[in-house]
Design a protein around this motif. Structure first.
Motif, PDB file in Angstrom:
ATOM      1  N   GLN A   1       0.850  -1.186   0.000  1.00  0.00           N
ATOM      2  CA  GLN A   1       0.000   0.000   0.000  1.00  0.00           C
ATOM      3  C   GLN A   1       0.886   1.236   0.000  1.00  0.00           C
ATOM      4  OE1 GLN A   1      -3.357  -0.329   0.145  1.00  0.00           O
ATOM      5  NE2 GLN A   1      -3.939   1.844   0.235  1.00  0.00           N
ATOM      6  N   VAL A   2       0.698   2.100  -0.978  1.00  0.00           N
ATOM      7  CA  VAL A   2       1.459   3.335  -1.083  1.00  0.00           C
ATOM      8  C   VAL A   2       0.630   4.464  -0.497  1.00  0.00           C
ATOM      9  CG1 VAL A   2       2.513   4.981  -2.655  1.00  0.00           C
ATOM     10  CG2 VAL A   2       2.659   2.525  -3.132  1.00  0.00           C
ATOM     11  N   GLN A   3       1.240   5.213   0.378  1.00  0.00           N
ATOM     12  CA  GLN A   3       0.560   6.385   0.930  1.00  0.00           C
ATOM     13  C   GLN A   3       1.373   7.634   0.626  1.00  0.00           C
ATOM     14  OE1 GLN A   3      -0.211   5.539   5.147  1.00  0.00           O
ATOM     15  NE2 GLN A   3      -2.379   5.550   4.626  1.00  0.00           N
ATOM     16  N   LEU A   4       0.680   8.663   0.194  1.00  0.00           N
ATOM     17  CA  LEU A   4       1.289   9.963  -0.047  1.00  0.00           C
ATOM     18  C   LEU A   4       0.580  10.968   0.855  1.00  0.00           C
ATOM     19  CD1 LEU A   4       1.397   9.897  -3.965  1.00  0.00           C
ATOM     20  CD2 LEU A   4       3.243   9.319  -2.372  1.00  0.00           C
ATOM     21  N   VAL A   5       1.354  11.713   1.616  1.00  0.00           N
ATOM     22  CA  VAL A   5       0.784  12.669   2.559  1.00  0.00           C
ATOM     23  C   VAL A   5       1.395  14.036   2.318  1.00  0.00           C
ATOM     24  CG1 VAL A   5       0.413  13.248   4.973  1.00  0.00           C
ATOM     25  CG2 VAL A   5       0.435  10.837   4.270  1.00  0.00           C
ATOM     26  N   GLU A   6       0.536  14.985   1.919  1.00  0.00           N
ATOM     27  CA  GLU A   6       0.988  16.343   1.668  1.00  0.00           C
ATOM     28  C   GLU A   6       0.899  17.183   2.940  1.00  0.00           C
ATOM     29  OE1 GLU A   6      -1.589  15.202  -2.015  1.00  0.00           O
ATOM     30  OE2 GLU A   6      -1.670  14.967   0.169  1.00  0.00           O
ATOM     31  N   SER A   7       1.747  18.188   2.995  1.00  0.00           N
ATOM     32  CA  SER A   7       1.706  19.154   4.084  1.00  0.00           C
ATOM     33  C   SER A   7       2.287  20.470   3.591  1.00  0.00           C
ATOM     34  CB  SER A   7       2.491  18.646   5.295  1.00  0.00           C
ATOM     35  OG  SER A   7       3.850  18.446   4.963  1.00  0.00           O
ATOM     36  N   GLY A   8       2.085  21.516   4.374  1.00  0.00           N
ATOM     37  CA  GLY A   8       2.686  22.801   4.053  1.00  0.00           C
ATOM     38  C   GLY A   8       1.746  23.838   3.468  1.00  0.00           C
ATOM     39  N   GLY A   9       0.505  23.453   3.216  1.00  0.00           N
ATOM     40  CA  GLY A   9      -0.448  24.422   2.695  1.00  0.00           C
ATOM     41  C   GLY A   9      -0.829  25.448   3.744  1.00  0.00           C
ATOM     42  N   ALA A  23       5.213  13.307   1.648  1.00  0.00           N
ATOM     43  CA  ALA A  23       5.935  12.163   2.199  1.00  0.00           C
ATOM     44  C   ALA A  23       5.350  10.879   1.632  1.00  0.00           C
ATOM     45  CB  ALA A  23       5.822  12.167   3.715  1.00  0.00           C
ATOM     46  N   ALA A  24       6.212  10.023   1.139  1.00  0.00           N
ATOM     47  CA  ALA A  24       5.772   8.772   0.521  1.00  0.00           C
ATOM     48  C   ALA A  24       6.177   7.586   1.378  1.00  0.00           C
ATOM     49  CB  ALA A  24       6.382   8.629  -0.864  1.00  0.00           C
ATOM     50  N   TYR A  95      -2.352  18.511  -4.848  1.00  0.00           N
ATOM     51  CA  TYR A  95      -2.210  17.071  -4.677  1.00  0.00           C
ATOM     52  C   TYR A  95      -0.850  16.588  -5.162  1.00  0.00           C
ATOM     53  CZ  TYR A  95      -7.321  17.123  -4.264  1.00  0.00           C
ATOM     54  OH  TYR A  95      -8.610  17.373  -3.860  1.00  0.00           O
ATOM     55  N   CYS A  96      -0.294  15.699  -4.396  1.00  0.00           N
ATOM     56  CA  CYS A  96       0.921  14.987  -4.773  1.00  0.00           C
ATOM     57  C   CYS A  96       0.505  13.674  -5.431  1.00  0.00           C
ATOM     58  CB  CYS A  96       1.731  14.737  -3.496  1.00  0.00           C
ATOM     59  SG  CYS A  96       3.140  13.654  -3.674  1.00  0.00           S
ATOM     60  N   ALA A  97       1.212  13.269  -6.480  1.00  0.00           N
ATOM     61  CA  ALA A  97       0.856  12.033  -7.182  1.00  0.00           C
ATOM     62  C   ALA A  97       2.113  11.249  -7.553  1.00  0.00           C
ATOM     63  CB  ALA A  97       0.056  12.362  -8.438  1.00  0.00           C
ATOM     64  N   GLY A  98       1.983   9.929  -7.543  1.00  0.00           N
ATOM     65  CA  GLY A  98       3.097   9.062  -7.877  1.00  0.00           C
ATOM     66  C   GLY A  98       2.776   8.156  -9.053  1.00  0.00           C
ATOM     67  N   ARG A  99       3.770   7.958  -9.898  1.00  0.00           N
ATOM     68  CA  ARG A  99       3.593   7.145 -11.110  1.00  0.00           C
ATOM     69  C   ARG A  99       4.525   5.949 -11.043  1.00  0.00           C
ATOM     70  NH1 ARG A  99       2.217   7.314 -16.671  1.00  0.00           N
ATOM     71  NH2 ARG A  99       3.832   6.464 -18.027  1.00  0.00           N
ATOM     72  N   VAL A 100       3.947   4.752 -11.107  1.00  0.00           N
ATOM     73  CA  VAL A 100       4.733   3.525 -11.045  1.00  0.00           C
ATOM     74  C   VAL A 100       5.319   3.180 -12.413  1.00  0.00           C
ATOM     75  CG1 VAL A 100       4.650   1.056 -10.548  1.00  0.00           C
ATOM     76  CG2 VAL A 100       3.310   2.646  -9.165  1.00  0.00           C
ATOM     77  N   ASP A 112      -0.621   6.824 -10.509  1.00  0.00           N
ATOM     78  CA  ASP A 112      -1.238   5.663  -9.878  1.00  0.00           C
ATOM     79  C   ASP A 112      -1.634   5.892  -8.414  1.00  0.00           C
ATOM     80  OD1 ASP A 112       1.354   4.465 -11.699  1.00  0.00           O
ATOM     81  OD2 ASP A 112      -0.665   3.764 -12.174  1.00  0.00           O
ATOM     82  N   TYR A 113      -0.959   6.800  -7.765  1.00  0.00           N
ATOM     83  CA  TYR A 113      -1.224   7.043  -6.346  1.00  0.00           C
ATOM     84  C   TYR A 113      -1.375   8.543  -6.105  1.00  0.00           C
ATOM     85  CZ  TYR A 113       0.389   2.257  -6.012  1.00  0.00           C
ATOM     86  OH  TYR A 113       0.543   0.895  -6.177  1.00  0.00           O
ATOM     87  N   TRP A 114      -2.271   8.865  -5.177  1.00  0.00           N
ATOM     88  CA  TRP A 114      -2.579  10.262  -4.890  1.00  0.00           C
ATOM     89  C   TRP A 114      -2.633  10.493  -3.388  1.00  0.00           C
ATOM     90  CZ3 TRP A 114      -3.298  13.973  -8.670  1.00  0.00           C
ATOM     91  CH2 TRP A 114      -3.348  13.500  -9.987  1.00  0.00           C
ATOM     92  N   GLY A 115      -2.207  11.685  -3.000  1.00  0.00           N
ATOM     93  CA  GLY A 115      -2.386  12.098  -1.622  1.00  0.00           C
ATOM     94  C   GLY A 115      -3.774  12.678  -1.416  1.00  0.00           C
ATOM     95  N   GLN A 116      -4.030  13.102  -0.191  1.00  0.00           N
ATOM     96  CA  GLN A 116      -5.363  13.625   0.149  1.00  0.00           C
ATOM     97  C   GLN A 116      -5.506  15.105  -0.181  1.00  0.00           C
ATOM     98  OE1 GLN A 116      -2.902  13.419   2.266  1.00  0.00           O
ATOM     99  NE2 GLN A 116      -2.959  15.388   3.331  1.00  0.00           N
TER     100      GLN A 116
END
Length: 124
Positions: A1-9, A23-24, A95-100, A112-116
């Motif tokens: 399970q990949v989790q992406l968590v954004e912060s700093g807004g 953070a991934a 949003y932060c996003a990751g591509r496999v 493929d993966y997105w933060g909240q």
């Protein structure tokens, strides 16, 4: 399970700066291309910036070119978006996003993966 968590807004005045972090939680983070997207109320999600797995290749939307900088630290499983000279029209959820898959893209469907998401509000 990949989790992406954004912060700093947050809330910032026009002309100001913010740095977003993502953070991934994935061991193979260094093999992922990463991107930042944003979505303003009533609008579709749009591409902001992307960075290759190595960090060598970056690409920006015309609307942020010269003002935003994407970077990554593979040792820390982090990707960043430094935003400067902010404008009210930059107001959105980011949003932060990751591509496999191999290669890079500016299309949201290519990730493929997105933060909240994290809210950025720029006041005039």
């Amino acid at each position: 399970q990949v989790q992406l968590v954004e912060s700093g807004g947050g809330l910032v005045q026009a002309g100001g700066s913010l740095r977003l972090s993502c953070a991934a939680s994935v061991r193979t983070f260094s093999s992922y291309a990463m991107g930042w997207f944003r979505q303003a109320p009533g609008k579709e999600r749009e591409f902001v910036a992307r960075i290759s797995w190595s960090g060598i290749s970056t690409y920006y939307a015309d609307s942020v070119k010269g003002r935003f900088t994407i970077s990554r630290d593979n040792a820390k499983n982090m990707v960043y978006l430094q935003m400067s000279s902010l404008k009210p029209e930059d107001t959105a959820v980011y949003y932060c996003a990751g591509r496999v898959r191999s290669g890079v893209t500016t299309s949201a469907s290519g990730y493929d993966y997105w933060g909240q998401g994290t809210q950025v509000t720029v006041s005039s």
